[in-house]
Design a protein around this motif. Structure first.
Motif, mmCIF file in Angstrom:
data_model
loop_
_atom_site.group_PDB
_atom_site.id
_atom_site.type_symbol
_atom_site.label_atom_id
_atom_site.label_comp_id
_atom_site.label_asym_id
_atom_site.label_seq_id
_atom_site.Cartn_x
_atom_site.Cartn_y
_atom_site.Cartn_z
ATOM 1 N N GLU A 196 0.837 -1.202 0.000
ATOM 2 C CA GLU A 196 0.000 0.000 0.000
ATOM 3 C C GLU A 196 0.874 1.255 0.000
ATOM 4 O O GLU A 196 0.670 2.190 -0.782
ATOM 5 C CB GLU A 196 -0.914 -0.027 1.229
ATOM 6 C CG GLU A 196 -1.921 1.096 1.221
ATOM 7 C CD GLU A 196 -2.940 0.975 2.346
ATOM 8 O OE1 GLU A 196 -2.714 0.176 3.290
ATOM 9 O OE2 GLU A 196 -3.964 1.685 2.275
ATOM 10 N N ARG A 197 1.884 1.249 0.846
ATOM 11 C CA ARG A 197 2.770 2.403 0.949
ATOM 12 C C ARG A 197 3.561 2.601 -0.351
ATOM 13 O O ARG A 197 3.739 3.729 -0.820
ATOM 14 C CB ARG A 197 3.728 2.175 2.131
ATOM 15 C CG ARG A 197 4.678 3.303 2.323
ATOM 16 C CD ARG A 197 5.535 3.162 3.578
ATOM 17 N NE ARG A 197 6.591 4.161 3.492
ATOM 18 C CZ ARG A 197 7.827 3.997 3.913
ATOM 19 N NH1 ARG A 197 8.177 2.866 4.501
ATOM 20 N NH2 ARG A 197 8.717 4.946 3.773
ATOM 21 N N VAL A 199 2.762 1.651 -3.415
ATOM 22 C CA VAL A 199 1.892 2.101 -4.507
ATOM 23 C C VAL A 199 1.665 3.607 -4.374
ATOM 24 O O VAL A 199 1.773 4.362 -5.349
ATOM 25 C CB VAL A 199 0.532 1.357 -4.481
ATOM 26 C CG1 VAL A 199 -0.433 1.959 -5.498
ATOM 27 C CG2 VAL A 199 0.727 -0.126 -4.761
ATOM 28 N N LYS A 200 1.386 4.032 -3.159
ATOM 29 C CA LYS A 200 1.120 5.457 -2.924
ATOM 30 C C LYS A 200 2.340 6.294 -3.324
ATOM 31 O O LYS A 200 2.221 7.286 -4.045
ATOM 32 C CB LYS A 200 0.796 5.641 -1.434
ATOM 33 C CG LYS A 200 0.170 6.951 -1.094
ATOM 34 C CD LYS A 200 -0.573 6.851 0.246
ATOM 35 C CE LYS A 200 -1.033 8.226 0.691
ATOM 36 N NZ LYS A 200 0.079 9.041 1.263
ATOM 37 N N ALA A 201 3.504 5.817 -2.884
ATOM 38 C CA ALA A 201 4.738 6.569 -3.176
ATOM 39 C C ALA A 201 4.994 6.621 -4.682
ATOM 40 O O ALA A 201 5.358 7.671 -5.232
ATOM 41 C CB ALA A 201 5.916 5.918 -2.462
ATOM 42 N N HIS A 203 2.808 6.361 -7.178
ATOM 43 C CA HIS A 203 1.823 7.194 -7.867
ATOM 44 C C HIS A 203 2.029 8.676 -7.601
ATOM 45 O O HIS A 203 1.847 9.503 -8.489
ATOM 46 C CB HIS A 203 0.404 6.747 -7.501
ATOM 47 C CG HIS A 203 0.055 5.418 -8.133
ATOM 48 N ND1 HIS A 203 -1.078 4.710 -7.821
ATOM 49 C CD2 HIS A 203 0.701 4.669 -9.072
ATOM 50 C CE1 HIS A 203 -1.117 3.584 -8.533
ATOM 51 N NE2 HIS A 203 -0.035 3.538 -9.288
ATOM 52 N N GLU A 204 2.445 9.009 -6.400
ATOM 53 C CA GLU A 204 2.737 10.427 -6.099
ATOM 54 C C GLU A 204 3.835 10.964 -7.003
ATOM 55 O O GLU A 204 3.936 12.156 -7.233
ATOM 56 C CB GLU A 204 3.190 10.573 -4.635
ATOM 57 C CG GLU A 204 2.047 10.589 -3.649
ATOM 58 C CD GLU A 204 2.525 10.429 -2.190
ATOM 59 O OE1 GLU A 204 1.647 10.328 -1.329
ATOM 60 O OE2 GLU A 204 3.770 10.386 -1.949
ATOM 61 N N TRP A 227 -5.781 -0.579 -3.214
ATOM 62 C CA TRP A 227 -4.480 0.093 -3.167
ATOM 63 C C TRP A 227 -4.140 0.782 -4.486
ATOM 64 O O TRP A 227 -3.230 1.602 -4.542
ATOM 65 C CB TRP A 227 -3.356 -0.909 -2.843
ATOM 66 C CG TRP A 227 -3.483 -1.560 -1.499
ATOM 67 C CD1 TRP A 227 -4.095 -1.035 -0.390
ATOM 68 C CD2 TRP A 227 -2.987 -2.855 -1.122
ATOM 69 N NE1 TRP A 227 -4.012 -1.942 0.648
ATOM 70 C CE2 TRP A 227 -3.332 -3.057 0.222
ATOM 71 C CE3 TRP A 227 -2.280 -3.851 -1.798
ATOM 72 C CZ2 TRP A 227 -3.004 -4.224 0.924
ATOM 73 C CZ3 TRP A 227 -1.948 -5.017 -1.106
ATOM 74 C CH2 TRP A 227 -2.314 -5.197 0.245
ATOM 75 N N GLY A 228 -4.842 0.385 -5.555
ATOM 76 C CA GLY A 228 -4.572 0.999 -6.854
ATOM 77 C C GLY A 228 -3.346 0.431 -7.553
ATOM 78 O O GLY A 228 -2.758 1.094 -8.419
#
Ligand SMILES: *Cc1c(COP(=O)(O)O)cnc(C)c1O
Length: 427
Positions: A196-197, A199-201, A203-204, A227-228
């Motif tokens: 999750e972390r 993926v977020k990083a 995509h940002e 989570w994308g």
């Protein structure tokens, strides 16, 4: 968890008595007298997988060419149908998963589709502990784009040779990176990454991210859609018990549906248009678009039965038991084998470890051979790792206890010394 742990045989029996999944053991062919701890390399055959394979043979006999559209599981729709059934195991929508290809072929397909080097974004991030096949695939994909893998494939270093630090992975996500490919669980140390972390990083930073889920599928719940995660791929012959060479699967997030497949074939087609036989491909608008040619029906069939077992057992209960089994194994190693020079290479926290225990020892090669002679099946990973995977669906706590007793005897009696220090062709 296991606060009342004792290293006794009666405690092992007590855990088996409390195990809600114990009955599933009966579903499997467990080799006579053997404690099988290698289900993360090749899962065991279940009666239901056998039945579904026989059913497919029967439909060939009975229906011949019409088997594509007739019988209980028409072959033409089987890959999508099983993808839909598997979706729950990765936390995806039904149209986001399809059963097809092999792990390595699916990685090639997904990188062919999603790797679009442009301007200064021309690099792929992976890691130095990754499975070689994935690295070879990424290197060859870069070469196909005329890019030198030596400077376009970034392999993030491990600080200790076992684990990856999420901070290091995120640090590598620079403006030169177009795509990140990582394992969900590392095949050697069993570390579970914080997807999750990551993926977020990614995509940002405007980077696509995909996961190799070979070592988590069937052992751990995932939430890919939530989570994308952009895409993922995995084999089915490890924890999913589909048999040697069983057909793999892939996931593509629905936001990418409609993308032209990088490696197209007639099975990439919309189902209703495929037999129009036109030279202009109208590809499917779901994960099915990433298939290439005719599905390997007999290597897919065992999944029908196997996935029924997963639906009944439930992936959350499987994960819970798996964590208890590996915790129990680690407690036994600590209490029974403390003086024999072993160390545990996997993370100890529940939310950072996968389905196997990574036991390290300088004599790992010979100890693995001695274990096999004592009818305990582990596997060896160079240079010094003994992987032990007690599998929630078919390993009992008593077997874990017994395996540790046999290992202790091997150490006490130095039984491993009679073996040669070379690994087998297939380790
Ligand atoms: C098992 C495994 C593979 C195997 O790939 P195949 O194409 O099925 O041979 C690839 N990558 C990882 C991480 C694996 O664990």
């Amino acid at each position: 968890m296991l606060q009342d742990f004792q290293p006794t045989e009666s405690y092992a029996r007590q855990l088996d008595g409390q195990d809600p999944l114990y009955a599933f053991r009966e579903e499997f062919y467990i080799p006579e007298g053997t404690i099988y701890l290698d289900g993360n390399s090749l899962g065991l055959c279940s009666r239901r997988a056998e039945q579904s394979l026989l059913l497919m043979l029967e439909s060939w006999k009975q229906h011949a060419i019409d088997g594509w559209t007739e019988g209980k599981y028409p072959w033409f729709y089987l890959s999508e149908e099983l993808g839909a059934r598997m979706a729950a195991l990765v936390g995806a929508k039904k149209e986001e998963v399809v059963v097809t290809g092999s792990t390595t072929v699916n990685l090639h397909q997904l990188v062919s589709t999603f790797f679009r080097p442009e301007g200064k974004r021309t690099k792929i991030v992976a890691d130095e502990l990754n499975f070689p096949s994935d690295i070879y695939a990424l290197q060859s994909q870069l070469r196909l784009h005329g890019l030198n893998p030596a400077d376009h494939l970034i392999r993030v270093r491990s600080r200790d040779g076992r684990l990856l630090d999420e901070d290091d992975l995120i640090h590598a996500m620079t403006e030169e990176v177009q795509m990140v490919i990582l394992p969900t669980v590392l095949y050697r140390s069993g570390q579970l990454l914080d997807m999750e972390r990551l993926v977020k990083a990614a995509h940002e930073r405007g980077i696509l991210i995909g996961f190799d889920a070979c070592h988590s599928i069937g052992a751990i719940p995932h939430r890919f859609s939530e989570w994308g995660v952009d895409f993922a791929f995995w084999c089915t012959y490890k924890y999913l018990n589909s048999g040697p060479g069983g057909v793999a699967a892939l996931y593509v997030n629905e936001k990418h549906h409609g993308r032209v497949p990088g490696l197209a074939g007639w099975f990439s087609s919309r189902k209703d248009k495929q037999f129009d036989m036109k030279h202009e491909l109208e590809h499917a608008e779901n994960a099915g678009a990433f298939q290439i040619g005719t599905p390997h029906v007999f290597s897919t069939a065992p999944l029908i039965g196997s996935l029924e077992i997963f639906a009944e057992a439930g992936i959350d209960r499987i994960r819970e038991k798996s964590l208890r089994l590996t915790r129990y194994l680690m407690l036994l190693i600590e209490s029974e084998l403390a003086e024999w020079g072993f160390s545990i290479g996997n993370p100890l926290e529940d939310d950072r470890r996968g389905g196997h225990v990574c036991l390290e020892h300088d004599e790992a090669v010979r100890i693995c051979k001695a274990l096999k002679a004592e009818k305990v099946v582990p596997d060896f990973r160079a240079p010094h790792v003994i992987r032990l995977a007690p599998v929630a669906l078919y390993t009992s706590y008593h077997e874990v206890w017994e395996a540790v007793q046999r290992l202790k005897t091997i150490m006490v009696e130095k039984k491993y010394e009679q073996y040669e220090k070379v690994r087998g062709v297939v380790a």
